[in-house]
Design an enzyme around this catalytic site. Sequence first.
Site, PDB file in Angstrom:
ATOM      1  CE  LYS A 149     -19.249  -6.565 -33.602  1.00 41.95           C
ATOM      2  NZ  LYS A 149     -20.643  -6.137 -33.782  1.00 41.95           N
ATOM      3  CE  LYS A 243     -10.880  -0.960 -34.602  1.00 40.97           C
ATOM      4  NZ  LYS A 243     -11.809  -1.127 -35.749  1.00 40.97           N
ATOM      5  CE  LYS A 246     -18.158   2.775 -29.908  1.00 41.53           C
ATOM      6  NZ  LYS A 246     -19.550   2.918 -30.420  1.00 41.53           N
TER       7      LYS A 246
END
Length: 377
Positions: A149, A243, A246
Amino acid sequence: MHTTRLSSTLTCLARHSRRYTTAPAAHSETATERKRTIFSGIQPTGILHLGNYLGALSNWVKLQNEARPTDDVIFSIVGWHAITLPQDPKQLSKSRKDMLATLLAFGIDPKKAVVFFQEDNQCHTELSWILSCITPVQKLRRMTTWKSKIATKRNANDESEVDESMLHAGLFTYPILQAADILAYRATHVPVGEDQTQHLELTRELADSFNRKFTNKKRFFPIPTQLITPCRRVLSLKDPSSKMSKSAPNVSSRILLTDPTSEIFQKFKGAVTDSIQGVTYDPINRPGTSNLLSILSACTGEEVESLAARYANKGHADLKADVAEAVENMLKGPRSEFERLRHDHKYLADVAKEGAEKAKERSTKTVEEVRSLVGLC
């Protein structure tokens, strides 16, 4: 009272979905003949994309619709997890409501499942604190998600570049909160992707550790089973080595569930494929082409190998146009319902309130018993 309407295409998709597979739990005991409590959560950070829908939401709907009368199905919009990374408060407030509208528009029925905002139920944070007091720091250090992250936030390609000075306590410990989300309802089954396997394993370990420490090895907390969603991973339309996401900087890399028809067709038209003639399914050597076939398979229910054979003598332009049409047909009904629901603030508030009350009813007894077991009452 409003009702959630699913398009015939969504019904067809659910009908053709493959069965779930289950990851092995820490205990071999099965619960097929017993009541199942199914729990999963989703962050309210931006509009969902096609990968989110095919990988999670459509499977939530399937689980909800196929649940037995004795089963308990619980879905949470997890705002506390969202704030582990910086958020704009006004945007987060809007995103929470939009996420609820999205879940309802795309098939989650509050009459069949409990749907609520995580932050409306304080049982999650109380149980999280208690679990944090039996969680070794080294277990959290082995978690890979906080590194990825931070790397994503910095647009870094290598997680080894992550500087721990950027690590806040909430991001470091949120796997414990995730465990509390699950264990507060004594969930037996958790539908999440394979990227969450490590976190669910921590949940299993904490459940087992609590049982051993405070209940003389009795199964106060069940050891939850992972339900791995059957859909192939949906890849970026611009970089099929990763993948669909967003957070990717190129907006053309993803299909948002709210994208209008023209944008859907334009994005698929510009999808990266390859220069090889014909269409074949070869995820290793032809990831872009294979990704389009996988998406079409998910939309139509037809096996990807059969699709590849049918398109063998056609070009990428034909495939792209057909995938765009299939996706548009799948999304247009729920998209219209979302636009209606997002403006019905009273209905959304009523659903959230009723869901929170049901969630508290289910979790309060658990937390009260945990308090007693650890000596806090």
